[in-house]
Design an enzyme around this catalytic site. Structure first.
Site, mmCIF file in Angstrom:
data_model
loop_
_atom_site.group_PDB
_atom_site.id
_atom_site.type_symbol
_atom_site.label_atom_id
_atom_site.label_comp_id
_atom_site.label_asym_id
_atom_site.label_seq_id
_atom_site.Cartn_x
_atom_site.Cartn_y
_atom_site.Cartn_z
ATOM 1 N N GLU A 235 42.251 30.395 27.305
ATOM 2 C CA GLU A 235 40.908 30.885 27.601
ATOM 3 C C GLU A 235 40.349 31.791 26.515
ATOM 4 O O GLU A 235 39.158 31.723 26.195
ATOM 5 C CB GLU A 235 40.905 31.610 28.956
ATOM 6 C CG GLU A 235 41.003 30.701 30.159
ATOM 7 C CD GLU A 235 42.412 30.149 30.380
ATOM 8 O OE1 GLU A 235 43.372 30.705 29.793
ATOM 9 O OE2 GLU A 235 42.551 29.167 31.136
ATOM 10 N N HIS B 121 42.952 31.057 42.742
ATOM 11 C CA HIS B 121 41.859 30.084 42.737
ATOM 12 C C HIS B 121 40.778 30.480 43.746
ATOM 13 O O HIS B 121 40.107 29.623 44.309
ATOM 14 C CB HIS B 121 42.383 28.681 43.071
ATOM 15 C CG HIS B 121 43.368 28.147 42.091
ATOM 16 N ND1 HIS B 121 44.696 28.490 42.114
ATOM 17 C CD2 HIS B 121 43.211 27.317 41.030
ATOM 18 C CE1 HIS B 121 45.331 27.884 41.134
ATOM 19 N NE2 HIS B 121 44.457 27.167 40.454
#
Length: 388
Positions: free
Chosen positions: A122, A192
């Site tokens: 990321e 998540h």
């Protein structure tokens, strides 16, 4: 892992086939002075963005097509790539359509030089996006889940957010947009399900946007991509397929930094954003049916900069305020709204401001139903301010 990721991304930019402003061009390879590099690439146009939210009558006159939220995001990405030859889109698995199918078919239409996969890194994805935006490109990157944005935190808050300011407005990363699915989905557990908007709302130089449905997703995403500032665009993943709307066809934008009054009322102001609006609509309806309470429901839409004026005007009328979001209570953005409204509307308030938020725990799996601020918790908060 990071060095290997950086080497792969550097190799990718050398293979891109774009206009002379990209870093592989001869003029940039010959330029060793950073100032000349950025000055040659920074001219951009941001004039084609709406300045107001369409009324219901204006919506009714638009040509529309039924879409769910992920289709609306896909449509916005396609229009961005069609209308801006310097636009690129990249992230983990986006070339095959992404885990939520938001980029489906884009690689077939625009090619592997403009829609491509990245390594699982990321900080590398965002660092690469900052570099592309800095040399004049429209860099749209995807973080697969908002929970995974934290490895890129330094790149976002210390590089992207400060780029314009530290150069005295000589350079910028105006073409940078970071997309990320956020929020509860019913089975996401710790990694998540998170809602990290408040972390970035504390950073001057960024804009933070969260849509509630398909039309807002398309209009706000196109506006974010064209905004002259780096934007983090959080998408409610629980609504990718669940939310369906008549979405305007073609190029369509909505203004950033402008809240929308979804339902006018006289007794209490209720504020939220993203997927929480569906929860609040149900709570407001229950309050109306059961207790004859008239709620004014407001979608904030943009977290940074947020539209305080719309909420101030509403609270001056109702005298009561309930704010709700999925993120934990402590340090959540509801606290900023509450502090501001208490300061500016103190003499109008008839009851303490209520915050209905997630619990101050890591996001649970089996106890998610107890964690989230559902419509019953918000209904109880509405009753509390009315009975104070």
């Amino acid at each position: 892992r990071v060095s290997r990721c950086s080497m792969q991304l550097c190799g990718r930019i050398n293979r891109l086939k774009f206009q002379p402003s990209v870093s592989s061009s001869k003029s940039i390879r010959r330029s060793w002075r950073r100032k000349e590099l950025f000055r040659s690439c920074k001219i951009r146009s941001f004039s084609n963005v709406s300045t107001k939210i369409p009324t219901k009558e204006e919506y009714s006159r638009m040509e529309t097509k039924q879409k769910n939220l992920f289709m609306a995001v896909n449509d916005a990405l396609r229009i961005s790539l069609q209308t801006d030859e310097k636009a690129v889109f990249f992230g983990e698995d986006v070339a095959f359509g992404g885990v939520f199918r938001c980029s489906i078919d884009l690689v077939d239409e625009f090619g592997k030089d403009r829609v491509f996969n990245t390594p699982l890194c990321e900080q590398g994805i965002v660092g690469f996006a900052i570099g592309m935006a800095a040399v004049g490109h429209t860099a749209i990157c995807e973080i697969q889940f908002a929970d995974y944005i934290f490895p890129a935190f330094d790149q976002i808050v210390n590089e992207a957010a400060k780029f314009r300011y530290r150069s005295g407005n000589q350079f910028n990363v105006a073409g940078l947009t970071i997309r990320a699915p956020y929020g509860a989905v019913g089975h996401g557990g710790h990694y998540h399900s998170q809602s990290p908007e408040a972390y970035f709302a504390h950073t001057p130089g960024l804009k933070v946007v969260i849509p509630r449905g398909p039309s807002q997703a398309k209009g706000l995403l196109l506006a974010s991509i064209r905004d002259p500032n780096p934007v983090i665009f959080f998408e409610p993943k629980s609504l990718y397929r669940a939310a369906v709307d008549q979405v305007p066809v073609g190029d369509f934008t909505l203004p950033l930094g402008v809240a929308e009054v979804l339902q006018e009322g006289s007794d209490v102001t209720v504020v939220g954003w993203g997927a929480q609006l569906g929860v609040l609509e149900k709570a407001c309806q229950m309050a109306a049916d059961t207790d004859k309470i008239s709620c004014e429901l407001i979608d904030l839409q943009t977290i940074l900069p947020w539209d305080s004026k719309t909420i101030e005007k509403s609270v001056a009328k109702t005298g009561r305020l309930v704010i709700s979001h999925e993120a934990p209570l402590t340090g959540g953005f509801a606290g900023e709204i509450a502090a501001t409204i208490q300061e500016r509307c103190f003499l109008h308030l008839e009851a303490p401001i209520q915050r209905v938020c997630g619990l101050d725990t890591p996001f649970p799996l089996v106890y998610e139903r107890l964690y989230v601020p559902d419509y019953l918790k918000n209904y109880e908060a509405i009753k509390r301010v009315m009975n104070f």
